[in-house]
Write a protein that holds these residues in place. Structure first.
Motif, PDB file in Angstrom:
ATOM      1  N   ALA A   1     -11.864  17.475   8.203  1.00 33.75           N
ATOM      2  CA  ALA A   1     -10.770  18.156   7.495  1.00 33.75           C
ATOM      3  C   ALA A   1     -10.389  17.459   6.198  1.00 33.75           C
ATOM      4  N   ALA A   2     -10.734  16.196   6.072  1.00 31.83           N
ATOM      5  CA  ALA A   2     -10.334  15.408   4.900  1.00 31.83           C
ATOM      6  C   ALA A   2     -11.319  15.585   3.751  1.00 31.83           C
ATOM      7  N   ARG A   3     -10.806  15.404   2.544  1.00 30.52           N
ATOM      8  CA  ARG A   3     -11.675  15.390   1.364  1.00 30.52           C
ATOM      9  C   ARG A   3     -12.146  13.963   1.148  1.00 30.52           C
ATOM     10  N   ILE A   4     -13.434  13.769   1.173  1.00 31.75           N
ATOM     11  CA  ILE A   4     -13.987  12.413   1.081  1.00 31.75           C
ATOM     12  C   ILE A   4     -13.700  11.830  -0.303  1.00 31.75           C
ATOM     13  N   VAL A   5     -13.195  10.592  -0.326  1.00 29.92           N
ATOM     14  CA  VAL A   5     -12.925   9.894  -1.578  1.00 29.92           C
ATOM     15  C   VAL A   5     -13.603   8.521  -1.535  1.00 29.92           C
ATOM     16  N   SER A   6     -13.865   8.001  -2.712  1.00 25.91           N
ATOM     17  CA  SER A   6     -14.481   6.676  -2.796  1.00 25.91           C
ATOM     18  C   SER A   6     -13.499   5.611  -2.324  1.00 25.91           C
ATOM     19  N   SER A   7     -14.063   4.531  -1.787  1.00 26.71           N
ATOM     20  CA  SER A   7     -13.198   3.428  -1.327  1.00 26.71           C
ATOM     21  C   SER A   7     -12.462   2.775  -2.486  1.00 26.71           C
TER      22      SER A   7
ATOM     23  N   LEU B   1      -6.885   8.343   4.874  1.00 23.59           N
ATOM     24  CA  LEU B   1      -7.483   8.025   6.168  1.00 23.59           C
ATOM     25  C   LEU B   1      -8.767   7.221   5.964  1.00 23.59           C
ATOM     26  N   VAL B   2      -8.995   6.266   6.841  1.00 27.82           N
ATOM     27  CA  VAL B   2     -10.232   5.470   6.801  1.00 27.82           C
ATOM     28  C   VAL B   2     -10.926   5.626   8.150  1.00 27.82           C
ATOM     29  N   PHE B   3     -12.243   5.817   8.110  1.00 29.62           N
ATOM     30  CA  PHE B   3     -13.007   6.151   9.315  1.00 29.62           C
ATOM     31  C   PHE B   3     -14.066   5.084   9.591  1.00 29.62           C
ATOM     32  N   PHE B   4     -14.301   4.872  10.907  1.00 25.80           N
ATOM     33  CA  PHE B   4     -15.230   3.832  11.351  1.00 25.80           C
ATOM     34  C   PHE B   4     -16.108   4.359  12.481  1.00 25.80           C
ATOM     35  N   ASN B   5     -17.270   3.720  12.604  1.00 22.91           N
ATOM     36  CA  ASN B   5     -18.190   4.022  13.692  1.00 22.91           C
ATOM     37  C   ASN B   5     -18.134   2.862  14.685  1.00 22.91           C
TER      38      ASN B   5
ATOM     39  N   TYR C   1     -15.874  -7.208  11.266  1.00 25.41           N
ATOM     40  CA  TYR C   1     -16.064  -6.163  12.286  1.00 25.41           C
ATOM     41  C   TYR C   1     -15.916  -4.772  11.671  1.00 25.41           C
ATOM     42  N   TYR C   2     -14.825  -4.572  10.913  1.00 26.04           N
ATOM     43  CA  TYR C   2     -14.562  -3.250  10.348  1.00 26.04           C
ATOM     44  C   TYR C   2     -15.426  -2.971   9.109  1.00 26.04           C
ATOM     45  N   LEU C   3     -15.722  -4.014   8.344  1.00 24.78           N
ATOM     46  CA  LEU C   3     -16.564  -3.825   7.169  1.00 24.78           C
ATOM     47  C   LEU C   3     -17.951  -3.325   7.573  1.00 24.78           C
ATOM     48  N   LYS C   4     -18.462  -3.847   8.662  1.00 22.24           N
ATOM     49  CA  LYS C   4     -19.784  -3.449   9.139  1.00 22.24           C
ATOM     50  C   LYS C   4     -19.795  -2.015   9.656  1.00 22.24           C
ATOM     51  N   ARG C   5     -18.654  -1.536  10.164  1.00 22.54           N
ATOM     52  CA  ARG C   5     -18.582  -0.222  10.822  1.00 22.54           C
ATOM     53  C   ARG C   5     -17.900   0.851   9.967  1.00 22.54           C
ATOM     54  N   PHE C   6     -17.554   0.494   8.749  1.00 22.42           N
ATOM     55  CA  PHE C   6     -16.858   1.446   7.876  1.00 22.42           C
ATOM     56  C   PHE C   6     -17.775   2.600   7.486  1.00 22.42           C
ATOM     57  N   LEU C   7     -17.266   3.830   7.654  1.00 19.02           N
ATOM     58  CA  LEU C   7     -18.042   5.029   7.329  1.00 19.02           C
ATOM     59  C   LEU C   7     -17.603   5.678   6.024  1.00 19.02           C
ATOM     60  N   GLY C   8     -16.327   5.654   5.753  1.00 21.45           N
ATOM     61  CA  GLY C   8     -15.827   6.302   4.546  1.00 21.45           C
ATOM     62  C   GLY C   8     -14.329   6.545   4.650  1.00 21.45           C
ATOM     63  N   SER C   9     -13.790   7.113   3.589  1.00 15.44           N
ATOM     64  CA  SER C   9     -12.356   7.394   3.537  1.00 15.44           C
ATOM     65  C   SER C   9     -12.124   8.830   3.116  1.00 15.44           C
ATOM     66  N   GLY C  10     -11.023   9.393   3.581  1.00 14.45           N
ATOM     67  CA  GLY C  10     -10.731  10.794   3.275  1.00 14.45           C
ATOM     68  C   GLY C  10      -9.265  10.988   2.922  1.00 14.45           C
ATOM     69  N   ARG C  11      -9.014  12.075   2.207  1.00 17.91           N
ATOM     70  CA  ARG C  11      -7.642  12.367   1.773  1.00 17.91           C
ATOM     71  C   ARG C  11      -7.253  13.767   2.226  1.00 17.91           C
ATOM     72  N   ILE C  12      -6.094  13.840   2.831  1.00 15.06           N
ATOM     73  CA  ILE C  12      -5.522  15.107   3.237  1.00 15.06           C
ATOM     74  C   ILE C  12      -4.474  15.495   2.200  1.00 15.06           C
ATOM     75  N   GLU C  13      -4.593  16.698   1.655  1.00 18.26           N
ATOM     76  CA  GLU C  13      -3.641  17.128   0.639  1.00 18.26           C
ATOM     77  C   GLU C  13      -2.242  17.197   1.246  1.00 18.26           C
ATOM     78  N   ARG C  14      -1.287  16.611   0.522  1.00 25.12           N
ATOM     79  CA  ARG C  14       0.084  16.554   1.028  1.00 25.12           C
ATOM     80  C   ARG C  14       1.065  17.192   0.051  1.00 25.12           C
ATOM     81  N   SER C  15       0.577  18.053  -0.789  1.00 20.81           N
ATOM     82  CA  SER C  15       1.442  18.645  -1.804  1.00 20.81           C
ATOM     83  C   SER C  15       2.584  19.448  -1.197  1.00 20.81           C
TER      84      SER C  15
END
Length: 260
Positions: free
Chosen positions: A177-183, A191-195, A230-244
């Motif tokens: 649901a989130a729009r992927i943004v660069s770290s 939101l930040v996502f991990f595996n 731990y988290y750096l190795k498993r980081f997948l990406g970050s996303g933004r939910i529009e909050r307008s």
């Protein structure tokens, strides 16, 4: 008879010549070293072209040694001025920071310490007040209240209460649901996502300064560092939910408003 007279005359002439030459020999004799010493000891001799200066015999007075500690105790005029300027600058900085310190809340101070940053750099206090309501809540798979909560339920609860946005229930659904943004473009509230167990299996909320808050399986709701190995190795990406269209609420609203 004549020979006797001649011999007598020669003998007399010899005596006369010896007595005459002896004073000359005596006068030309050089005095001995001992005689020179005795002669010079009794005489006062002056050297020519020597001028006497009354101040010449007095050595120039040198300043007494002054230890570094004594030199710095009083200090020179420039040193004292430097200290005065430095004290004035410190006082001015304290006066400038005084209003900031006076307005600092306990939550702001708490997260400044957790995030290892200055109090005045924390801008989104609205978000911090909501996440702090959950801070320390233990982790429970499938949980969605203060007795225990999992990672995606925590992000869902914060977005609903702080921004008025309803997120999907699972971390994988929130990622979609989130729009992927660069770290490098991360902002507070993203939101930040991990595996952690295969695929998108863990989610947290970015707070700034490489820190994020999440429901950790080992520590419950806590603040962690994005650069933790731990988290750096498993980081997948970050996303933004529009909050307008998000409707901000205040902490302490009824639990029903949070969708529980």
């Amino acid at each position: 008879m004549v020979k006797q007279i001649t011999y007598s005359a020669l003998f007399a002439l010899t005596l006369a010549s010896c007595s005459t030459l002896q004073p000359a020999a005596t006068a030309s004799r050089k005095p001995s070293v001992s005689e020179e010493k005795s002669s010079s000891a009794g005489q006062v001799r002056f050297l020519d072209d020597i001028s006497m200066d009354a101040n010449a015999s007095k050595p120039e007075a040198k300043p007494a040694y002054e230890s570094p500690s004594r030199r710095t105790s009083g200090g020179t005029a420039s040193t004292r001025d430097h200290r005065d300027n430095r004290s004035a600058s410190s006082s001015r900085l304290l006066n400038e920071k005084a209003p900031v310190v006076e307005k600092t809340t306990a939550v702001q101070l708490k997260y400044a310490i957790l995030m290892n940053t200055e109090v005045e750099t924390l801008k989104d206090m609205h978000l911090l007040e909501y996440v702090d309501e959950w801070y320390g809540t233990r982790y429970r798979m499938g949980g969605n209240d203060k007795s225990g909560i999992d990672c995606s339920a925590f992000t869902k609860a914060i977005y609903l209460s702080a921004f008025g946005v309803t997120l999907p229930r699972t971390a994988r659904e929130q990622y979609r649901a989130a729009r992927i943004v660069s770290s490098t473009e991360l902002k507070e509230g993203d939101l930040v996502f991990f595996n952690t167990r295969g695929g998108v299996s863990h989610v947290g909320i970015y707070l700034g300064y490489n820190k994020f808050i999440h429901a950790s399986t080992s520590q419950g709701v806590t603040v962690s560092d994005m650069f933790d190995p731990y988290y750096l190795k498993r980081f997948l990406g970050s996303g933004r939910i529009e909050r307008s269209e998000a409707k901000a609420k205040t902490p302490g609203d009824e639990e029903a408003q949070r969708g529980f």
